[in-house]
Design an enzyme around this catalytic site. Structure first.
Site, PDB file in Angstrom:
ATOM      1  N   GLU A   1       0.812  -1.220   0.000  1.00 39.02           N
ATOM      2  CA  GLU A   1       0.000   0.000   0.000  1.00 39.02           C
ATOM      3  C   GLU A   1       0.848   1.275   0.000  1.00 39.02           C
ATOM      4  O   GLU A   1       0.416   2.312  -0.495  1.00 39.02           O
ATOM      5  CB  GLU A   1      -0.966   0.017   1.187  1.00 39.02           C
ATOM      6  CG  GLU A   1      -2.085  -1.014   1.091  1.00 39.02           C
ATOM      7  CD  GLU A   1      -1.700  -2.380   1.623  1.00 39.02           C
ATOM      8  OE1 GLU A   1      -0.504  -2.585   1.963  1.00 39.02           O
ATOM      9  OE2 GLU A   1      -2.587  -3.245   1.721  1.00 39.02           O
TER      10      GLU A   1
ATOM     11  N   MET B   1      24.022   9.723   1.816  1.00 42.47           N
ATOM     12  CA  MET B   1      23.846  11.051   2.401  1.00 42.47           C
ATOM     13  C   MET B   1      24.200  11.033   3.889  1.00 42.47           C
ATOM     14  O   MET B   1      24.801  11.974   4.412  1.00 42.47           O
ATOM     15  CB  MET B   1      22.409  11.538   2.190  1.00 42.47           C
ATOM     16  CG  MET B   1      22.194  12.973   2.606  1.00 42.47           C
ATOM     17  SD  MET B   1      23.300  14.100   1.749  1.00 42.47           S
ATOM     18  CE  MET B   1      22.216  14.742   0.471  1.00 42.47           C
TER      19      MET B   1
ATOM     20  N   PHE C   1     -11.251  -7.326  14.246  1.00 38.87           N
ATOM     21  CA  PHE C   1     -10.187  -7.785  13.365  1.00 38.87           C
ATOM     22  C   PHE C   1      -9.873  -6.706  12.327  1.00 38.87           C
ATOM     23  O   PHE C   1     -10.770  -6.187  11.670  1.00 38.87           O
ATOM     24  CB  PHE C   1     -10.621  -9.079  12.671  1.00 38.87           C
ATOM     25  CG  PHE C   1      -9.590  -9.580  11.692  1.00 38.87           C
ATOM     26  CD1 PHE C   1      -8.323  -9.961  12.124  1.00 38.87           C
ATOM     27  CD2 PHE C   1      -9.878  -9.655  10.336  1.00 38.87           C
ATOM     28  CE1 PHE C   1      -7.373 -10.411  11.220  1.00 38.87           C
ATOM     29  CE2 PHE C   1      -8.923 -10.104   9.428  1.00 38.87           C
ATOM     30  CZ  PHE C   1      -7.672 -10.490   9.867  1.00 38.87           C
ATOM     31  N   GLN C   2      -8.622  -6.384  12.188  1.00 36.37           N
ATOM     32  CA  GLN C   2      -8.134  -5.361  11.239  1.00 36.37           C
ATOM     33  C   GLN C   2      -8.776  -3.999  11.443  1.00 36.37           C
ATOM     34  O   GLN C   2      -9.025  -3.276  10.495  1.00 36.37           O
ATOM     35  CB  GLN C   2      -8.312  -5.836   9.795  1.00 36.37           C
ATOM     36  CG  GLN C   2      -7.429  -7.037   9.502  1.00 36.37           C
ATOM     37  CD  GLN C   2      -7.274  -7.323   8.025  1.00 36.37           C
ATOM     38  OE1 GLN C   2      -8.183  -7.081   7.235  1.00 36.37           O
ATOM     39  NE2 GLN C   2      -6.118  -7.846   7.647  1.00 36.37           N
TER      40      GLN C   2
ATOM     41  N   LYS D   1     -17.562  -1.082   6.314  1.00 37.26           N
ATOM     42  CA  LYS D   1     -18.006  -2.092   5.357  1.00 37.26           C
ATOM     43  C   LYS D   1     -19.528  -2.126   5.200  1.00 37.26           C
ATOM     44  O   LYS D   1     -20.044  -2.259   4.095  1.00 37.26           O
ATOM     45  CB  LYS D   1     -17.491  -3.467   5.786  1.00 37.26           C
ATOM     46  CG  LYS D   1     -17.822  -4.560   4.785  1.00 37.26           C
ATOM     47  CD  LYS D   1     -16.987  -5.806   4.991  1.00 37.26           C
ATOM     48  CE  LYS D   1     -17.300  -6.799   3.875  1.00 37.26           C
ATOM     49  NZ  LYS D   1     -16.391  -7.956   3.931  1.00 37.26           N
TER      50      LYS D   1
HETATM   51  C1  LIG Z   1      12.417   6.251   5.115  1.00 42.39           C
HETATM   52  C2  LIG Z   1      13.673   6.980   5.437  1.00 42.39           C
HETATM   53  N1  LIG Z   1      14.532   6.465   6.345  1.00 42.39           N
HETATM   54  C3  LIG Z   1      15.692   7.108   6.622  1.00 42.39           C
HETATM   55  C4  LIG Z   1      15.998   8.285   6.012  1.00 42.39           C
HETATM   56  C5  LIG Z   1      17.298   9.024   6.359  1.00 42.39           C
HETATM   57  N2  LIG Z   1      18.150   9.069   5.165  1.00 42.39           N
HETATM   58  C6  LIG Z   1      18.218  10.176   4.384  1.00 42.39           C
HETATM   59  S1  LIG Z   1      19.194   9.941   3.065  1.00 42.39           S
HETATM   60  C7  LIG Z   1      19.584   8.395   3.527  1.00 42.39           C
HETATM   61  C8  LIG Z   1      20.495   7.547   2.691  1.00 42.39           C
HETATM   62  C9  LIG Z   1      19.906   7.193   1.384  1.00 42.39           C
HETATM   63  O1  LIG Z   1      20.681   6.184   0.801  1.00 42.39           O
HETATM   64  P1  LIG Z   1      20.548   5.881  -0.732  1.00 42.39           P
HETATM   65  O2  LIG Z   1      19.135   5.690  -1.116  1.00 42.39           O
HETATM   66  O3  LIG Z   1      21.477   4.768  -1.094  1.00 42.39           O
HETATM   67  O4  LIG Z   1      20.991   7.229  -1.409  1.00 42.39           O
HETATM   68  P2  LIG Z   1      22.451   7.904  -1.479  1.00 42.39           P
HETATM   69  O5  LIG Z   1      22.477   8.958  -0.435  1.00 42.39           O
HETATM   70  O6  LIG Z   1      23.443   6.839  -1.241  1.00 42.39           O
HETATM   71  O7  LIG Z   1      22.505   8.464  -2.848  1.00 42.39           O
HETATM   72  C10 LIG Z   1      18.946   8.057   4.724  1.00 42.39           C
HETATM   73  C11 LIG Z   1      19.088   6.774   5.422  1.00 42.39           C
HETATM   74  C12 LIG Z   1      15.056   8.799   5.099  1.00 42.39           C
HETATM   75  N3  LIG Z   1      15.229   9.968   4.481  1.00 42.39           N
HETATM   76  N4  LIG Z   1      13.925   8.116   4.810  1.00 42.39           N
END
Ligand SMILES: Cc1ncc(C[n+]2csc(CCOP(=O)(O)OP(=O)(O)O)c2C)c(N)n1
Ligand SMILES: [Mg+2]
Lengths: 193, 583
Positions: free
Chosen positions: B50, B482, B112-113, B162
């Protein structure tokens, strides 16, 4: 370096001025909200205020003369500027019709209090009765040990009376929360009663 | 005519001209899925999760400007779509989410749910409804569409028990007039105060160093024409946020491109040194302003926004104008023209433009390319070439998102669709699928991170099933890049839990799901696999670009710092130069 960047003799930024949304004065605000009486509207308003980290001090809700429309008076202690933000966000809610912070607007306000006082002796009963009369309250329930008092008024009046009743021993108390309304005419200063 | 509540749902959706729903069925919503099947005229895309359905609806909405529709069952179906709802709320995306709910008499019994999805989503929806009575069902759904798509757009959730989908009623679908009349507290159309517009025009004419700062509100209002006209009329340079990208073409001579944490040197310098900042449909997010006390310290600020609650929220402004951005800009242009559109200090203005040109030359967006390893920026540039700069780009969240924003030039609105406010990893692929469904005429390129991709990669199956030919470029640095960059710069290289070097073979993974997979490990392979990918138009393609692992996104304004503390592409600070400027 200087030539390329700062070389052009244009006027550039000088002293940083105060930019951040200023923190205002923290005090108690009275906010009137007219809402459509839909499910969840109270929860929405409460969520919004709680989301700012503020606690609702008092809240009263009731129907108005218009069908399906209720009115709330909310008391909340908070920063003037944050409260202004809260008011704007309250206005954005789909079910609010009118939102107004009336703290600085001439208004009348009342609260009703029920208070049960310990009155085991005839002396205590006499004194409590006198206090109740002075504050134009009513005794609405009696037992051998207690008086239950009803009183209406603004915050100062209620606080003063409760202060006088405290030494007798307050057994129970319920307050309705403030209701407030903007004044239509305010001719003289001090005309607050 | 008497029909089931479920049929009323479909009928109302058709009245709203819904042509596609993204969703996944379950017990509480089965009646509606049955009605959808019997009716047969609305397309449904069966997501594999979803969250995927929610982001698809967002991608569809962001790409087209129309309301995206998603549908789930109660309980876990509903909670799975909470993240996309929050994402849409933060980025003002018009969404209607329909969730099934347990039958009315069981609500509140921990059936449920059962979850209280209306309660859960209250702070992250523009509005939400629990339908209590079949007679109000079509009105509620129409209200949801009206609220989602007008004013500042946003997500609206409609929770339908529902039993209501099973009851019979001959209730009519209400007219638009009835919908509006049922919402007396909601007045989304604002035209902008004339006095304020006059004040703004005065400030603009007398400004010496003006900058236009444009956000997503300009895209939502379809105000690109007015923006270009205003900028050209008064010779004002324009910077955009990630949400505002394309509202002003980035190849225009007055374009400063993106500002903020990973903005261009020249955009940030221009804003920092401006004496008038005209914010249009933007909200002074902290990723944009940096340390707010030192943001545009010498500037007066005009703020045009449809949302009164956005104004003076993060920053005090001099001339607030609440109103529809397009209408206000048009009035502003008319007012300026009426006054002769005079630039009162033409020499200063010329110097300002010259200065900005110098900044552009001094620190353009660059990177050091390599013949041995693939640089992520190079991949983005090559995608730009391969798509003639015309593709819709949908990134995940991380370094790759910022490179996608920087090294692809955007020329039209709704061309760069990203999760800006919430920053949701996993947004890219499903949003890209939704975008392609909405804009089949455009090439859609998802530029994903290896970390982001695996959060929603199951949706490749969806794209294969419906033959949605999205391209997915994984900028594979085997890191949560990042976060690693922040650890490198601000935590002494203590790389805590960011290593993703154990990863699936993305090519095989793509193929296992029925897509096509390619990999590039050397710079010269980048073009080759892109060319191969561009030939495929009946299936999704996954391109695994194995890139330099420790490349950083620069320039960068360190979090909580001001523009003058920018770290430039050579890793050095910009401080010395700007300090001179600040004098
Ligand atoms: C759902 C979620 N969890 C954690 C983060 C924190 N976060 C921001 S950027 C990042 C790294 C992203 O890694 P990747 O997709 O490999 O991209 P890159 O920076 O390596 O290009 C994280 C963990 C986030 N923005 N969203
Ligand atoms: Mg990565």
């Amino acid at each position: 370096m200087a030539d390329t960047v700062g070389g052009a003799d244009i006027t550039v930024a000088k002293a940083p001025k105060f930019r951040q949304t200023k923190k205002g004065h923290v005090r108690k605000h009275v906010i009137n909200v007219k809402v459509r009486n839909e499910i969840g509207v109270l929860a929405r308003i409460a969520t919004l205020i709680a989301g700012k980290g503020y606690n609702i001090e008092s809240l009263s809700v009731g129907e108005t003369h218009e069908p399906g429309i209720s009115r709330m008076t909310i008391e909340v202690v908070g920063d003037d500027i944050v409260i202004d933000q809260v008011v704007k966000q309250l206005r954005k809610l789909i079910d609010t019709l009118k939102v107004r912070d009336i703290t600085d607007v001439p208004h009348v306000e009342r609260e009703l209090v029920l208070v049960k006082v310990h009155t085991p002796t005839s002396r205590a009963r006499d004194e409590v009765l006198r206090i109740v009369e002075i504050f134009r309250g009513k005794i609405i329930d009696v037992s051998p040990e207690t008086y239950t008092i009803e009183v209406t008024g603004d915050e100062d009046k209620i606080d003063a009376m409760l202060e006088l009743l405290k030494p007798f021993g307050i057994k129970e108390m319920a307050r309705t929360g403030k209701v407030a309304m903007k004044r239509e005419l305010f001719l003289e200063e001090g005309n607050t009663e | 005519m008497s029909r089931k509540g479920a049929d009323i749902v479909i009928e109302t959706l058709k009245e709203e001209k819904v042509d596609v729903i993204f969703g996944l069925p379950g017990g509480a919503i089965m009646e509606v899925y049955d009605a959808l099947y019997r009716d047969g005229s609305i397309k449904h895309i069966l997501a594999r999760h979803e969250q995927g359905a929610g982001h698809m609806a967002e991608g569809y909405a962001k790409a087209t400007g129309k309301v995206g529709v998603a549908m789930t069952t109660s309980g876990p179906g509903a909670t799975n779509i909470v993240t996309p709802i929050a994402d849409a709320y933060m980025d003002s995306v018009p969404l209607v989410v329909i969730t099934g709910q347990v039958p009315t008499h069981m609500i509140g019994n921990d059936a449920f749910q059962e979850v209280d999805i209306v309660g859960i989503t209250r702070p992250i929806t523009k509005h939400n409804f629990l339908v209590r009575d079949i007679e109000e069902l079509p009105l509620v759904i129409r209200k949801a569409f009206y609220i989602a798509s007008t004013g500042r757009p946003g997500p609206v959730l409609v929770d339908i028990p529902k039993d209501i989908t099973q009851q019979l009623s001959d209730v009519k679908i209400p007219s638009m007039d009835e919908v509006k009349r049922s919402l007396p507290g909601y007045k989304p159309h604002v035209e902008g105060n004339t006095q304020q517009i006059k004040k703004a025009a005065k400030l603009i004419m007398s400004a010496r160093r003006p900058v236009l700062y444009v956000g997503g509100g300009a895209v939502n209002a379809e105000a690109q024409e007015e923006l270009v006209e205003l900028a050209e009329l008064m010779k004002i340079p324009v910077t955009t946020t990630t949400q505002g990208k394309g509202a002003f073409p980035e190849n225009h001579p007055l374009a400063l491109r993106m500002l903020g944490m990973h903005g261009t040197y020249y955009a940030n310098m221009a804003v920092y040194n401006s004496d008038l900042l005209i914010a249009v449909g933007a909200r002074f997010d902290d990723r944009v302003t940096g340390k707010i006390d030192e943001f545009a310290p010498d500037a007066r600020i005009i703020h045009i926004d449809i949302d009164p609650a956005s104004i003076s929220k993060n920053i005090i402004v001099d001339v607030p104008i609440v109103g529809d951005v397009k209408i206000v800009l048009r009035k502003l242009i008319n007012e300026l023209k009426r006054k002769g559109a005079k630039i009162e200090h033409p020499e200063d203005r010329e110097k300002w433009i010259e200065q900005i040109e110098k900044w552009k030359k001094l620190h353009p967006l660059t990177y050091r390319n390599s013949r041995k390893v693939i640089k992520p920026q190079y991949v983005i540039e090559q995608i730009y070439e391969a798509t003639n700069g015309d593709a819709i780009i949908v990134p995940g969240v991380g370094q790759h998102q910022m490179w996608a924003a920087m090294f692809y030039k955007y020329s039209y609105p709704r061309q760069f669709l990203n999760s800006g406010g919430l920053g949701t990893m996993g947004f890219g692929l499903p949003a890209g699928i939704g975008a392609k469904v909405g804009r089949p005429d455009k090439e859609v390129f998802v530029i994903d991170g290896d970390g982001s991709f695996v959060m929603t990669m199951q949706e490749i199956i969806t794209a294969v099933q419906y033959r949605i030919p999205v391209k997915v470029a994984i900028i594979n640095n085997a890191y949560l890049g990042m976060v690693r960059q922040w650890q490198e710069l601000f935590y002494d290289k203590r790389y805590s839990e960011v290593d993703l070097s154990l990863q699936p073979d993305f090519v095989k993974l793509a193929e296992a799901m029925g897509a096509v997979g390619f990999r590039a490990e050397k710079p010269k392979e980048v073009r080759e696999i892109l060319e191969e990918a561009m030939k495929i138009d009946d299936r999704p393609v996954v391109l695994d670009f194995v890139v330099d692992r420790e490349e950083n996104v620069l320039p960068m304004v360190p979090p909580g710092k001001s523009y003058k503390d920018m770290i430039l592409e050579d890793g050095k600070g910009a401080e010395a130069e700007t300090m001179y400027l600040v004098g």
